[in-house]
Scaffold this active site. Structure first.
Site, PDB file in Angstrom:
ATOM      1  CB  CYS A   7       3.581  -0.513   2.756  1.00  0.00           C
ATOM      2  SG  CYS A   7       1.979  -1.075   3.314  1.00  0.00           S
ATOM      3  CB  CYS A  58      -0.915   0.004   1.217  1.00  0.00           C
ATOM      4  SG  CYS A  58      -0.030  -0.106   2.782  1.00  0.00           S
TER       5      CYS A  58
END
Lengths: 340, 79
Positions: B13, B10
């Protein structure tokens, strides 16, 4: 918290109120005195609507996101999981749906959250109640509804959203669909216990509130301006009963049509609500419009794709079906029983 | 020091990995940064929110991307 900080925030709040109550005067002043536009013309009234609505919605957004940010700092998925552990089915669904509103959640974390809940022995139906409520009832939707329709519609939205989340989760559990969860899910055993959240003092929570405002407003302001511009454009130009025949309350299929169009569409609340407000202004009934909005925000393709990693397609189909059915019911109830 | 960034890819992240790299570079410490993308491996750490940050096999953060300054303090603490 030190005194200086306290006063700064108080001053900001007073400033907020002063600006907010004078917005209409401000918009009128710009239109009538600076641009000297002719009153009552379509273009004038569209511009007036735009100049009034953009700062209004922005102000509401900043305030509510700030408050919600502070409230959310008291919650976390870890605490929510603890509360839900061992709760009986129906009560668990109710609590999960309500916690879904206040627990900080991003659909990118749907998988770890789902797995973590399952591992803790929380029934998947309860977990679904959380996963349905969390994206569907969000603070941005709330602000836009209060700003464009008033608080009554906003309250109705929250209550119906909760009802759909609670009942859909309950039904999904009763259908006994555990076998359609990917097999490896039940084998997960976490070795480590995640660290518990460090305690924040109130000053840090205020920082959290400001951070939330920066992050969310930074992401969605452009959608709000585009959305309101669309609304302003339609304001004076499209006849008010333009959509009444096809999508008004009298038409039994309008709700179904709204959902069929709404589910594949994906937008955030900020983008969709100004469009919904245009739909309502042009004759779409409230139930149909709410159903459309819920299906766009609540059932999103990206989240379904994420969930595909842990759920077999049969369960995803039932999940989408049950939630869509709940939204249809809500739509019909509002079209036929409630007149605001 | 062994640092793991847990995340399935994501946006948050990716930024956590970047911030961590920056903090390590600025502190000039000897550390390996490892990216864990497999969800089953991630779940072994018991986090409910991605991204997660693991230092020497201990979860220190989950669900947030700290500022470089905060991360440097954290890294110094666990050194």
């Amino acid at each position: 918290m030190n005194k200086k900080r306290y006063f700064t925030i108080l001053a900001l709040l007073v400033g907020w109120v002063l600006v907010y109550v004078n917005l209409q005067r401000f918009a009128d002043f710009i239109i009538d005195n600076i641009f000297r536009l002719e009153q009552g013309k379509h273009l004038t009234e569209s511009l007036r609507f735009f100049i009034f609505e953009v700062p209004k919605v922005m102000l509401l957004l900043v305030l509510i996101i700030f408050i919600v940010g502070i409230i959310r700092s008291y919650f976390s998925p870890e605490k929510t999981r603890k509360v839900l552990e061992g709760k009986p089915l129906f009560i668990g669904n109710i609590m999960a749906a309500m916690l879904g509103i206040v627990t900080p959640f991003c659909s990118c974390s749907a998988i770890p959250l789902f797995l973590g809940f399952v591992e803790a022995g929380i029934p998947i139906g309860v977990t679904f109640s959380f996963l349905i409520a969390a994206p569907m009832i969000n603070e941005v939707a709330l602000v836009m509804l209060i700003g464009l329709f008033g608080w009554k519609v906003a309250v109705i939205y929250v209550v119906t959203g909760l009802t759909v989340a609670i009942l859909a989760g309950f039904i999904l559990e009763k259908l006994k669909l555990q076998r359609y969860v990917a097999d490896w899910v039940f084998q997960i055993k976490s070795k480590h216990q995640a660290t518990t959240d460090s305690k924040q003092n109130f000053s840090q929570r205020i920082d959290t509130g400001f951070d939330a405002v920066k992050e969310i407003v930074g992401k969605i302001w452009i959608y709000i301006i585009i959305g309101i511009a669309l609304g302003a454009g339609a304001h004076g130009y499209v006849p008010d009963d333009f959509l009444a025949k096809t999508l008004g309350a009298q038409n039994w299929y309008s709700v179904l049509l709204a959902i069929i169009v709404g589910v594949p569409l994906y937008s955030n609340a900020a983008g969709i609500i100004p469009i919904v407000s245009v739909l309502i202004e042009k004759g779409v009934s409230l139930g149909t419009a709410l159903a459309f909005m819920m299906s766009v925000i609540g059932l999103s393709l990206p989240e379904i794709i994420i969930l595909k990693k842990v759920l077999k397609w049969q369960l995803i189909a039932v999940f989408v079906g049950v939630v869509a059915f709940g939204i249809v019911i809500v739509g019909y109830i509002f079209n036929y029983l409630v007149f605001i | 020091m062994n640092i793991k960034v847990l995340g399935t890819g994501c946006a948050k992240c990716i930024s956590l990995e970047r911030v961590t790299q920056q903090a390590v570079d600025e502190l000039n410490i000897n550390a390996t940064i490892e990216k864990v993308e497999d969800i089953q491996k991630i779940m072994e750490y018991g986090i409910l929110r991605t991204p997660g940050l693991v230092i020497n096999n201990q979860v220190v953060l989950s669900g947030q991307v700290p500022k470089v300054k905060e991360l440097k303090e954290l890294l110094t603490k666990y050194q």
